[in-house]
Motif scaffolding. Structure first.
Motif, PDB file in Angstrom:
ATOM      1  N   ASP A   1      30.842 -50.033   3.733  1.00  0.00           N
ATOM      2  CA  ASP A   1      31.749 -49.584   2.732  1.00  0.00           C
ATOM      3  C   ASP A   1      32.949 -49.217   3.179  1.00  0.00           C
ATOM      4  O   ASP A   1      32.854 -47.864   3.806  1.00  0.00           O
ATOM      5  CB  ASP A   1      30.851 -48.800   1.658  1.00  0.00           C
ATOM      6  N   GLN A   2      33.974 -49.467   2.950  1.00  0.00           N
ATOM      7  CA  GLN A   2      35.330 -48.709   3.362  1.00  0.00           C
ATOM      8  C   GLN A   2      35.880 -47.925   2.283  1.00  0.00           C
ATOM      9  O   GLN A   2      37.061 -47.672   2.453  1.00  0.00           O
ATOM     10  CB  GLN A   2      36.362 -49.723   4.052  1.00  0.00           C
ATOM     11  N   GLY A   3      35.251 -47.819   1.201  1.00  0.00           N
ATOM     12  CA  GLY A   3      36.111 -47.098   0.086  1.00  0.00           C
ATOM     13  C   GLY A   3      36.436 -45.744   0.340  1.00  0.00           C
ATOM     14  O   GLY A   3      37.529 -45.143  -0.206  1.00  0.00           O
ATOM     15  N   TYR A   4      35.989 -44.814   1.195  1.00  0.00           N
ATOM     16  CA  TYR A   4      36.072 -43.783   1.738  1.00  0.00           C
ATOM     17  C   TYR A   4      37.802 -43.784   2.332  1.00  0.00           C
ATOM     18  O   TYR A   4      38.420 -42.895   1.996  1.00  0.00           O
ATOM     19  CB  TYR A   4      35.098 -43.100   2.491  1.00  0.00           C
ATOM     20  N   TYR A   5      37.724 -44.761   3.350  1.00  0.00           N
ATOM     21  CA  TYR A   5      38.934 -44.761   3.912  1.00  0.00           C
ATOM     22  C   TYR A   5      40.222 -45.165   3.104  1.00  0.00           C
ATOM     23  O   TYR A   5      41.241 -44.482   3.073  1.00  0.00           O
ATOM     24  CB  TYR A   5      39.018 -45.694   5.168  1.00  0.00           C
ATOM     25  N   ALA A   6      40.080 -45.721   1.992  1.00  0.00           N
ATOM     26  CA  ALA A   6      40.778 -45.974   1.044  1.00  0.00           C
ATOM     27  C   ALA A   6      41.400 -45.059   0.190  1.00  0.00           C
ATOM     28  O   ALA A   6      42.345 -44.785  -0.077  1.00  0.00           O
ATOM     29  CB  ALA A   6      40.397 -47.194   0.192  1.00  0.00           C
ATOM     30  N   ILE A   7      40.537 -44.023  -0.162  1.00  0.00           N
ATOM     31  CA  ILE A   7      40.653 -42.890  -0.791  1.00  0.00           C
ATOM     32  C   ILE A   7      41.354 -42.056   0.033  1.00  0.00           C
ATOM     33  O   ILE A   7      42.460 -41.414  -0.306  1.00  0.00           O
ATOM     34  CB  ILE A   7      39.401 -42.364  -1.497  1.00  0.00           C
ATOM     35  N   LEU A   8      41.208 -42.022   1.412  1.00  0.00           N
ATOM     36  CA  LEU A   8      41.912 -41.000   2.162  1.00  0.00           C
ATOM     37  C   LEU A   8      43.281 -41.525   2.324  1.00  0.00           C
ATOM     38  O   LEU A   8      44.252 -40.713   2.465  1.00  0.00           O
ATOM     39  CB  LEU A   8      41.442 -41.093   3.466  1.00  0.00           C
ATOM     40  N   ASP A   9      43.538 -42.839   2.559  1.00  0.00           N
ATOM     41  CA  ASP A   9      44.761 -43.526   2.682  1.00  0.00           C
ATOM     42  C   ASP A   9      45.639 -43.340   1.076  1.00  0.00           C
ATOM     43  O   ASP A   9      46.767 -42.685   1.233  1.00  0.00           O
ATOM     44  CB  ASP A   9      44.751 -44.814   2.863  1.00  0.00           C
ATOM     45  N   TYR A  10      45.126 -43.266   0.213  1.00  0.00           N
ATOM     46  CA  TYR A  10      45.529 -43.138  -1.154  1.00  0.00           C
ATOM     47  C   TYR A  10      46.277 -41.365  -1.293  1.00  0.00           C
ATOM     48  O   TYR A  10      47.420 -41.388  -1.510  1.00  0.00           O
ATOM     49  CB  TYR A  10      44.886 -43.607  -2.401  1.00  0.00           C
ATOM     50  N   CYS A  11      45.229 -40.927  -0.874  1.00  0.00           N
ATOM     51  CA  CYS A  11      45.526 -39.248  -1.209  1.00  0.00           C
ATOM     52  C   CYS A  11      46.863 -38.884  -0.083  1.00  0.00           C
ATOM     53  O   CYS A  11      47.402 -38.067  -0.313  1.00  0.00           O
ATOM     54  CB  CYS A  11      44.099 -38.479  -0.759  1.00  0.00           C
ATOM     55  N   SER A  12      46.544 -39.353   1.088  1.00  0.00           N
ATOM     56  CA  SER A  12      47.527 -38.795   1.943  1.00  0.00           C
ATOM     57  C   SER A  12      49.023 -39.395   1.723  1.00  0.00           C
ATOM     58  O   SER A  12      50.104 -38.897   2.013  1.00  0.00           O
ATOM     59  CB  SER A  12      47.101 -39.294   3.537  1.00  0.00           C
ATOM     60  N   ALA A  13      49.036 -40.705   1.045  1.00  0.00           N
ATOM     61  CA  ALA A  13      50.399 -41.217   0.615  1.00  0.00           C
ATOM     62  C   ALA A  13      50.912 -40.697  -0.621  1.00  0.00           C
ATOM     63  O   ALA A  13      52.049 -40.596  -0.845  1.00  0.00           O
ATOM     64  CB  ALA A  13      49.902 -42.747   0.548  1.00  0.00           C
ATOM     65  N   GLY A  19      44.893 -32.004   4.532  1.00  0.00           N
ATOM     66  CA  GLY A  19      43.932 -30.973   5.105  1.00  0.00           C
ATOM     67  C   GLY A  19      43.030 -30.559   4.143  1.00  0.00           C
ATOM     68  O   GLY A  19      42.011 -29.820   4.623  1.00  0.00           O
ATOM     69  N   LYS A  20      43.045 -31.144   3.045  1.00  0.00           N
ATOM     70  CA  LYS A  20      41.808 -30.783   1.865  1.00  0.00           C
ATOM     71  C   LYS A  20      40.779 -31.717   1.943  1.00  0.00           C
ATOM     72  O   LYS A  20      39.566 -31.450   1.565  1.00  0.00           O
ATOM     73  CB  LYS A  20      42.363 -30.662   0.761  1.00  0.00           C
ATOM     74  N   ILE A  21      41.161 -33.134   2.614  1.00  0.00           N
ATOM     75  CA  ILE A  21      40.038 -34.056   2.649  1.00  0.00           C
ATOM     76  C   ILE A  21      39.717 -34.314   3.995  1.00  0.00           C
ATOM     77  O   ILE A  21      40.571 -34.622   4.975  1.00  0.00           O
ATOM     78  CB  ILE A  21      40.293 -35.329   1.886  1.00  0.00           C
ATOM     79  N   LYS A  22      38.391 -34.137   4.202  1.00  0.00           N
ATOM     80  CA  LYS A  22      38.114 -34.346   5.882  1.00  0.00           C
ATOM     81  C   LYS A  22      36.940 -35.325   6.033  1.00  0.00           C
ATOM     82  O   LYS A  22      36.321 -35.393   5.020  1.00  0.00           O
ATOM     83  CB  LYS A  22      37.472 -33.000   6.487  1.00  0.00           C
ATOM     84  N   PHE A  23      37.022 -35.865   7.206  1.00  0.00           N
ATOM     85  CA  PHE A  23      35.927 -37.131   7.337  1.00  0.00           C
ATOM     86  C   PHE A  23      35.242 -36.368   8.449  1.00  0.00           C
ATOM     87  O   PHE A  23      35.530 -35.791   9.578  1.00  0.00           O
ATOM     88  CB  PHE A  23      36.699 -38.166   7.837  1.00  0.00           C
ATOM     89  N   ALA A  24      33.765 -36.084   8.122  1.00  0.00           N
ATOM     90  CA  ALA A  24      33.012 -35.496   9.036  1.00  0.00           C
ATOM     91  C   ALA A  24      31.669 -36.166   8.963  1.00  0.00           C
ATOM     92  O   ALA A  24      31.215 -36.916   8.037  1.00  0.00           O
ATOM     93  CB  ALA A  24      32.707 -34.272   8.475  1.00  0.00           C
ATOM     94  N   ALA A  25      30.780 -35.992  10.069  1.00  0.00           N
ATOM     95  CA  ALA A  25      29.339 -36.519  10.045  1.00  0.00           C
ATOM     96  C   ALA A  25      28.541 -36.124   8.965  1.00  0.00           C
ATOM     97  O   ALA A  25      27.423 -36.916   8.605  1.00  0.00           O
ATOM     98  CB  ALA A  25      28.887 -36.122  11.446  1.00  0.00           C
ATOM     99  N   SER A  26      28.616 -34.857   8.325  1.00  0.00           N
ATOM    100  CA  SER A  26      27.847 -34.375   7.306  1.00  0.00           C
ATOM    101  C   SER A  26      28.595 -33.637   6.365  1.00  0.00           C
ATOM    102  O   SER A  26      29.782 -33.053   6.631  1.00  0.00           O
ATOM    103  CB  SER A  26      26.436 -33.751   7.717  1.00  0.00           C
ATOM    104  N   ILE A  27      28.098 -33.236   5.244  1.00  0.00           N
ATOM    105  CA  ILE A  27      28.753 -32.644   4.261  1.00  0.00           C
ATOM    106  C   ILE A  27      28.954 -30.959   4.921  1.00  0.00           C
ATOM    107  O   ILE A  27      29.863 -30.425   4.682  1.00  0.00           O
ATOM    108  CB  ILE A  27      28.100 -32.378   2.834  1.00  0.00           C
ATOM    109  N   GLU A  28      27.879 -30.718   5.612  1.00  0.00           N
ATOM    110  CA  GLU A  28      27.870 -29.444   6.217  1.00  0.00           C
ATOM    111  C   GLU A  28      28.941 -29.187   7.366  1.00  0.00           C
ATOM    112  O   GLU A  28      29.619 -28.101   7.277  1.00  0.00           O
ATOM    113  CB  GLU A  28      26.554 -28.996   7.030  1.00  0.00           C
TER     114      GLU A  28
END
Length: 123
Positions: A1-13, A19-28
């Motif tokens: 599922d690549q949906g998260y990356y699409a949201i990141l691209d949209y938000c950054s554009a 800096g408010k949306i981060k990609f991390a291994a876990s929520i913590e």
């Protein structure tokens, strides 16, 4: 599922949320990466400070000792092949009543009572 990356691209554009949306291994981990002081971030950071390798090793040792005690207790019983399941029950239940109920559910009434009695005698 690549949906998260699409949201990141949209938000950054299209949005100014740098800096408010981060990609991390876990929520913590993601919460700890956020900028600024928040209650949740501070709580996680404090908990991480108190979790040390020594504490983890002590917990491991306690579990190992408990497993050995249960193994010895059930070694010469008809339940010797159930040690892993019994250990899981003992480890997860914090009161005798919960342990009794869980043993009934896990092993049935007759076997559960017998297992509980052996645990109680060994405690």
């Amino acid at each position: 599922d690549q949906g998260y990356y699409a949201i990141l691209d949209y938000c950054s554009a299209y949005a100014s949320i740098e800096g408010k949306i981060k990609f991390a291994a876990s929520i913590e981990v993601g919460i700890t990466m956020l900028d600024g002081e928040t209650y949740r971030r501070n709580r996680i950071m404090e908990r991480r400070k108190t979790t040390s390798l020594e504490m983890q090793y002590e917990k491991y040792q306690e579990k190992r000792i408990l497993y050995e005690q249960i193994s010895e207790l059930f070694a010469d019983t008809p339940y010797a092949d159930e040690i892993d399941r019994i250990f899981g029950l003992v480890e997860s239940k914090d009161t005798p009543r919960k342990l009794y109920t869980a043993s009934m559910h896990e092993f049935g009434a007759k076997r559960g009572r017998a297992i509980y009695r052996l645990i109680k005698m060994g405690a």
